[in-house]
Design a protein around this motif. Structure first.
Motif, PDB file in Angstrom:
ATOM      1  N   LYS A  68      31.075 -11.503  -2.106  1.00  0.00           N
ATOM      2  CA  LYS A  68      31.870 -12.385  -2.979  1.00  0.00           C
ATOM      3  C   LYS A  68      32.947 -11.555  -3.651  1.00  0.00           C
ATOM      4  O   LYS A  68      32.887 -10.325  -3.655  1.00  0.00           O
ATOM      5  CB  LYS A  68      30.993 -13.110  -3.993  1.00  0.00           C
ATOM      6  CG  LYS A  68      30.169 -12.222  -4.901  1.00  0.00           C
ATOM      7  CD  LYS A  68      29.203 -13.048  -5.733  1.00  0.00           C
ATOM      8  CE  LYS A  68      28.374 -12.229  -6.674  1.00  0.00           C
ATOM      9  NZ  LYS A  68      27.500 -11.242  -6.049  1.00  0.00           N
ATOM     10  N   LEU A  69      33.948 -12.235  -4.208  1.00  0.00           N
ATOM     11  CA  LEU A  69      35.059 -11.524  -4.838  1.00  0.00           C
ATOM     12  C   LEU A  69      34.567 -10.546  -5.899  1.00  0.00           C
ATOM     13  O   LEU A  69      35.103  -9.446  -6.036  1.00  0.00           O
ATOM     14  CB  LEU A  69      36.051 -12.528  -5.433  1.00  0.00           C
ATOM     15  CG  LEU A  69      37.319 -11.931  -6.029  1.00  0.00           C
ATOM     16  CD1 LEU A  69      38.098 -11.120  -4.999  1.00  0.00           C
ATOM     17  CD2 LEU A  69      38.183 -13.027  -6.615  1.00  0.00           C
ATOM     18  N   ALA A  70      33.526 -10.914  -6.633  1.00  0.00           N
ATOM     19  CA  ALA A  70      32.985 -10.037  -7.677  1.00  0.00           C
ATOM     20  C   ALA A  70      32.451  -8.723  -7.112  1.00  0.00           C
ATOM     21  O   ALA A  70      32.284  -7.760  -7.852  1.00  0.00           O
ATOM     22  CB  ALA A  70      31.887 -10.773  -8.453  1.00  0.00           C
ATOM     23  N   ILE A  73      39.429 -19.350  -3.935  1.00  0.00           N
ATOM     24  CA  ILE A  73      38.339 -18.404  -3.698  1.00  0.00           C
ATOM     25  C   ILE A  73      37.192 -18.822  -4.608  1.00  0.00           C
ATOM     26  O   ILE A  73      37.275 -18.682  -5.823  1.00  0.00           O
ATOM     27  CB  ILE A  73      38.748 -16.954  -4.015  1.00  0.00           C
ATOM     28  CG1 ILE A  73      39.978 -16.536  -3.222  1.00  0.00           C
ATOM     29  CG2 ILE A  73      37.561 -16.010  -3.738  1.00  0.00           C
ATOM     30  CD1 ILE A  73      40.537 -15.182  -3.636  1.00  0.00           C
ATOM     31  N   ASN A  74      36.149 -19.359  -4.031  1.00  0.00           N
ATOM     32  CA  ASN A  74      34.955 -19.709  -4.801  1.00  0.00           C
ATOM     33  C   ASN A  74      34.092 -18.456  -4.903  1.00  0.00           C
ATOM     34  O   ASN A  74      33.845 -17.785  -3.902  1.00  0.00           O
ATOM     35  CB  ASN A  74      34.165 -20.824  -4.109  1.00  0.00           C
ATOM     36  CG  ASN A  74      34.972 -22.096  -3.985  1.00  0.00           C
ATOM     37  OD1 ASN A  74      35.722 -22.465  -4.876  1.00  0.00           O
ATOM     38  ND2 ASN A  74      34.837 -22.770  -2.855  1.00  0.00           N
ATOM     39  N   THR A  75      33.639 -18.151  -6.109  1.00  0.00           N
ATOM     40  CA  THR A  75      32.877 -16.927  -6.319  1.00  0.00           C
ATOM     41  C   THR A  75      31.574 -17.231  -7.046  1.00  0.00           C
ATOM     42  O   THR A  75      31.597 -17.707  -8.185  1.00  0.00           O
ATOM     43  CB  THR A  75      33.703 -15.903  -7.126  1.00  0.00           C
ATOM     44  OG1 THR A  75      34.929 -15.662  -6.438  1.00  0.00           O
ATOM     45  CG2 THR A  75      32.962 -14.592  -7.279  1.00  0.00           C
ATOM     46  N   GLN A 124      30.532 -21.312  -4.430  1.00  0.00           N
ATOM     47  CA  GLN A 124      30.408 -20.553  -3.192  1.00  0.00           C
ATOM     48  C   GLN A 124      29.097 -20.900  -2.506  1.00  0.00           C
ATOM     49  O   GLN A 124      28.026 -20.847  -3.118  1.00  0.00           O
ATOM     50  CB  GLN A 124      30.478 -19.048  -3.480  1.00  0.00           C
ATOM     51  CG  GLN A 124      30.504 -18.202  -2.226  1.00  0.00           C
ATOM     52  CD  GLN A 124      30.704 -16.724  -2.523  1.00  0.00           C
ATOM     53  OE1 GLN A 124      30.716 -16.283  -3.675  1.00  0.00           O
ATOM     54  NE2 GLN A 124      30.852 -15.939  -1.465  1.00  0.00           N
ATOM     55  N   LEU A 144      32.867 -13.213   1.458  1.00  0.00           N
ATOM     56  CA  LEU A 144      34.147 -13.531   0.827  1.00  0.00           C
ATOM     57  C   LEU A 144      35.029 -14.332   1.772  1.00  0.00           C
ATOM     58  O   LEU A 144      35.149 -13.993   2.945  1.00  0.00           O
ATOM     59  CB  LEU A 144      34.857 -12.241   0.419  1.00  0.00           C
ATOM     60  CG  LEU A 144      36.253 -12.393  -0.176  1.00  0.00           C
ATOM     61  CD1 LEU A 144      36.210 -13.140  -1.497  1.00  0.00           C
ATOM     62  CD2 LEU A 144      36.901 -11.034  -0.340  1.00  0.00           C
TER      63      LEU A 144
END
Length: 115
Positions: free
Chosen positions: A50-52, A87-89, A95, A100
């Protein structure tokens, strides 16, 4: 791990997808449940859940993905009228596949807030 997600399987060609773009860093394909007339997902070939989880060393990859989205919007004829990149995170961010991915949505007027 994101290698075991449906997107990892698409990258490895274990399951089919309507691929519209591919290079050494990313892959783009049409969403199987489109939310707009144009709905394409751009995913990195590097497994980032994920983006995180992205790190400073991923700056070039993330920038490349955004420029790929821009080029796809132009090629698909939605750049002039506008489009949305999502972008779902994480779970609360909506998400559902933990690899990602960036959504390119367009081809109609999109409302705000999204939902």
């Amino acid at each position: 791990m994101s290698e075991d997600t449906i997107f990892g399987k698409i990258i490895r060609r274990e399951i089919p997808a309507d691929i519209v773009y591919e290079d050494d860093l990313c892959l783009a394909f049409r969403d199987v449940a489109p939310q707009a007339p144009t709905h394409v997902l751009v995913i990195p070939k590097k497994p980032i859940p994920k983006l995180a989880d992205a790190e400073s060393g991923d700056k070039e990859l993330l920038g490349h993905m955004l420029l790929t989205l821009k080029s796809l919007a132009e090629e698909m004829g939605i750049a002039e009228d506008g489009y949305r990149v999502v972008i779902n995170t994480g779970k609360n961010g909506g998400q559902t596949v933990f690899h990602l991915h960036m959504h390119l949505l367009g081809g109609r007027s999109l409302q705000w807030p999204p939902g």
